[in-house]
Motif scaffolding. Structure first.
Motif, PDB file in Angstrom:
ATOM      1  N   ARG A  46     -40.632 -30.670  -5.011  1.00  0.00           N
ATOM      2  CA  ARG A  46     -41.370 -30.693  -3.747  1.00  0.00           C
ATOM      3  C   ARG A  46     -40.437 -30.374  -2.584  1.00  0.00           C
ATOM      4  O   ARG A  46     -40.079 -31.263  -1.824  1.00  0.00           O
ATOM      5  CB  ARG A  46     -41.983 -32.068  -3.524  1.00  0.00           C
ATOM      6  CG  ARG A  46     -42.980 -32.477  -4.563  1.00  0.00           C
ATOM      7  CD  ARG A  46     -43.421 -33.875  -4.336  1.00  0.00           C
ATOM      8  NE  ARG A  46     -44.490 -33.890  -3.353  1.00  0.00           N
ATOM      9  CZ  ARG A  46     -45.168 -34.970  -3.021  1.00  0.00           C
ATOM     10  NH1 ARG A  46     -44.871 -36.125  -3.570  1.00  0.00           N
ATOM     11  NH2 ARG A  46     -46.123 -34.914  -2.139  1.00  0.00           N
ATOM     12  N   PRO A  47     -40.006 -29.118  -2.441  1.00  0.00           N
ATOM     13  CA  PRO A  47     -39.102 -28.817  -1.335  1.00  0.00           C
ATOM     14  C   PRO A  47     -39.777 -29.056   0.016  1.00  0.00           C
ATOM     15  O   PRO A  47     -40.971 -28.831   0.168  1.00  0.00           O
ATOM     16  CB  PRO A  47     -38.771 -27.337  -1.539  1.00  0.00           C
ATOM     17  CG  PRO A  47     -39.878 -26.803  -2.372  1.00  0.00           C
ATOM     18  CD  PRO A  47     -40.378 -27.950  -3.205  1.00  0.00           C
ATOM     19  N   CYS A  48     -39.005 -29.556   0.971  1.00  0.00           N
ATOM     20  CA  CYS A  48     -39.515 -29.815   2.324  1.00  0.00           C
ATOM     21  C   CYS A  48     -38.516 -29.319   3.349  1.00  0.00           C
ATOM     22  O   CYS A  48     -37.321 -29.282   3.100  1.00  0.00           O
ATOM     23  CB  CYS A  48     -39.733 -31.308   2.541  1.00  0.00           C
ATOM     24  SG  CYS A  48     -41.122 -31.965   1.664  1.00  0.00           S
ATOM     25  N   ASN A  49     -39.043 -28.988   4.514  1.00  0.00           N
ATOM     26  CA  ASN A  49     -38.224 -28.610   5.652  1.00  0.00           C
ATOM     27  C   ASN A  49     -38.479 -29.614   6.764  1.00  0.00           C
ATOM     28  O   ASN A  49     -39.598 -30.080   6.929  1.00  0.00           O
ATOM     29  CB  ASN A  49     -38.603 -27.208   6.147  1.00  0.00           C
ATOM     30  CG  ASN A  49     -38.488 -26.184   5.053  1.00  0.00           C
ATOM     31  OD1 ASN A  49     -37.430 -25.986   4.495  1.00  0.00           O
ATOM     32  ND2 ASN A  49     -39.588 -25.539   4.723  1.00  0.00           N
ATOM     33  N   VAL A  50     -37.443 -29.940   7.530  1.00  0.00           N
ATOM     34  CA  VAL A  50     -37.592 -30.833   8.678  1.00  0.00           C
ATOM     35  C   VAL A  50     -36.863 -30.228   9.868  1.00  0.00           C
ATOM     36  O   VAL A  50     -35.931 -29.447   9.712  1.00  0.00           O
ATOM     37  CB  VAL A  50     -37.040 -32.252   8.397  1.00  0.00           C
ATOM     38  CG1 VAL A  50     -37.827 -32.936   7.298  1.00  0.00           C
ATOM     39  CG2 VAL A  50     -35.565 -32.224   8.067  1.00  0.00           C
ATOM     40  N   GLY A  51     -37.325 -30.579  11.063  1.00  0.00           N
ATOM     41  CA  GLY A  51     -36.665 -30.087  12.264  1.00  0.00           C
ATOM     42  C   GLY A  51     -37.521 -30.289  13.484  1.00  0.00           C
ATOM     43  O   GLY A  51     -38.251 -31.266  13.594  1.00  0.00           O
ATOM     44  N   GLN A  52     -37.462 -29.323  14.384  1.00  0.00           N
ATOM     45  CA  GLN A  52     -38.164 -29.402  15.654  1.00  0.00           C
ATOM     46  C   GLN A  52     -39.458 -28.598  15.612  1.00  0.00           C
ATOM     47  O   GLN A  52     -39.525 -27.557  14.982  1.00  0.00           O
ATOM     48  CB  GLN A  52     -37.295 -28.830  16.768  1.00  0.00           C
ATOM     49  CG  GLN A  52     -35.986 -29.556  16.917  1.00  0.00           C
ATOM     50  CD  GLN A  52     -35.146 -28.872  17.953  1.00  0.00           C
ATOM     51  OE1 GLN A  52     -35.216 -29.251  19.103  1.00  0.00           O
ATOM     52  NE2 GLN A  52     -34.361 -27.893  17.566  1.00  0.00           N
ATOM     53  N   ALA A  53     -40.447 -29.087  16.319  1.00  0.00           N
ATOM     54  CA  ALA A  53     -41.713 -28.370  16.445  1.00  0.00           C
ATOM     55  C   ALA A  53     -42.011 -28.180  17.929  1.00  0.00           C
ATOM     56  O   ALA A  53     -41.498 -28.910  18.771  1.00  0.00           O
ATOM     57  CB  ALA A  53     -42.844 -29.153  15.775  1.00  0.00           C
TER      58      ALA A  53
ATOM     59  N   VAL B  67     -46.112 -25.934  15.842  1.00  0.00           N
ATOM     60  CA  VAL B  67     -45.403 -24.980  15.000  1.00  0.00           C
ATOM     61  C   VAL B  67     -43.992 -25.495  14.790  1.00  0.00           C
ATOM     62  O   VAL B  67     -43.303 -25.840  15.754  1.00  0.00           O
ATOM     63  CB  VAL B  67     -45.352 -23.580  15.673  1.00  0.00           C
ATOM     64  CG1 VAL B  67     -44.540 -22.606  14.838  1.00  0.00           C
ATOM     65  CG2 VAL B  67     -46.748 -23.050  15.924  1.00  0.00           C
ATOM     66  N   LEU B  68     -43.565 -25.568  13.526  1.00  0.00           N
ATOM     67  CA  LEU B  68     -42.198 -25.954  13.215  1.00  0.00           C
ATOM     68  C   LEU B  68     -41.308 -24.797  13.648  1.00  0.00           C
ATOM     69  O   LEU B  68     -41.368 -23.706  13.095  1.00  0.00           O
ATOM     70  CB  LEU B  68     -42.058 -26.233  11.712  1.00  0.00           C
ATOM     71  CG  LEU B  68     -40.872 -27.024  11.230  1.00  0.00           C
ATOM     72  CD1 LEU B  68     -40.804 -28.386  11.910  1.00  0.00           C
ATOM     73  CD2 LEU B  68     -40.933 -27.203   9.724  1.00  0.00           C
ATOM     74  N   SER B  69     -40.507 -25.016  14.704  1.00  0.00           N
ATOM     75  CA  SER B  69     -39.800 -23.898  15.327  1.00  0.00           C
ATOM     76  C   SER B  69     -38.364 -23.723  14.843  1.00  0.00           C
ATOM     77  O   SER B  69     -37.826 -22.630  14.914  1.00  0.00           O
ATOM     78  CB  SER B  69     -39.811 -24.071  16.840  1.00  0.00           C
ATOM     79  OG  SER B  69     -39.117 -25.238  17.205  1.00  0.00           O
ATOM     80  N   SER B  70     -37.729 -24.753  14.398  1.00  0.00           N
ATOM     81  CA  SER B  70     -36.403 -24.635  13.789  1.00  0.00           C
ATOM     82  C   SER B  70     -36.291 -25.755  12.775  1.00  0.00           C
ATOM     83  O   SER B  70     -36.741 -26.867  13.009  1.00  0.00           O
ATOM     84  CB  SER B  70     -35.295 -24.713  14.838  1.00  0.00           C
ATOM     85  OG  SER B  70     -35.328 -25.935  15.507  1.00  0.00           O
ATOM     86  N   PHE B  71     -35.706 -25.433  11.624  1.00  0.00           N
ATOM     87  CA  PHE B  71     -35.782 -26.387  10.536  1.00  0.00           C
ATOM     88  C   PHE B  71     -34.688 -26.149   9.513  1.00  0.00           C
ATOM     89  O   PHE B  71     -34.065 -25.083   9.485  1.00  0.00           O
ATOM     90  CB  PHE B  71     -37.142 -26.309   9.855  1.00  0.00           C
ATOM     91  CG  PHE B  71     -37.634 -24.887   9.678  1.00  0.00           C
ATOM     92  CD1 PHE B  71     -37.236 -24.122   8.605  1.00  0.00           C
ATOM     93  CD2 PHE B  71     -38.477 -24.331  10.620  1.00  0.00           C
ATOM     94  CE1 PHE B  71     -37.678 -22.823   8.457  1.00  0.00           C
ATOM     95  CE2 PHE B  71     -38.927 -23.033  10.488  1.00  0.00           C
ATOM     96  CZ  PHE B  71     -38.523 -22.276   9.396  1.00  0.00           C
TER      97      PHE B  71
END
Length: 165
Positions: free
Chosen positions: A71-78, A87-91
């Motif tokens: 289950r790959p995931c991305n995290v960061g700024q939206a 919108v996830l803008s950088s991750f």
């Protein structure tokens, strides 16, 4: 936060997503600067809370143990778009059993061109020839003028800094 394989420039992006508004830490002021990620049944972030160990001008995303291969995931700024969508803008890839501290730079680029909504862009190339808007003084609105020579004139609109609003 979104559940997906790492996106690649030029390809569409946009999977299940969860967002929570957080405030970056500020010297001497407790702020809701940390959230915790969960994945069951869908990606979700906890309500923000204050965490004293987060560096000034940063926020934290705590990631529990999970099977990143399955289950790959991305995290960061939206960011919130003009029509209210997030919108996830950088991750980056969310590594299990970790804390990700994000220290957003209050700068962004604006340029001329066409991009399909939801398509990942190559940041290093997209900023070539773009206007740099610097919001480090708290400005939230910029007037951009693209002159006849193809140069940008950037005017920060004077006003109350966003964090005082």
């Amino acid at each position: 936060m979104s559940r997906s394989a790492p996106p690649r420039a030029g390809l569409p992006s946009g999977q299940a997503m969860s967002c929570q508004p957080v405030r970056a830490s500020r010297s001497g002021l407790p702020s809701p600067n940390a959230v915790t990620m969960s994945l069951d049944p869908e990606p979700e972030l906890s309500a923000p809370r204050h965490h004293p160990d987060v560096d000034e001008e940063a926020f934290r995303i705590s990631i529990p143990h999970y099977d990143a291969g399955r289950r790959p995931c991305n995290v960061g700024q939206a960011v919130r778009t003009g029509d209210g969508r997030m919108v996830l803008s950088s991750f980056i890839d969310a590594q299990p059993d970790s804390h990700i501290d994000c220290a957003p730079l209050p700068r962004f680029y604006a340029g001329v061109g066409r991009r399909h909504a939801g398509t990942v862009i190559d940041f290093d190339h997209s900023r070539d020839g773009a206007a740099l808007c610097d919001a480090s003084e708290g400005h939230t609105t910029f007037n951009l003028i693209y002159d006849h020579r193809g140069d940008w004139i950037v005017e920060a609109v004077k006003g109350r800094p966003a964090w005082l609003g």
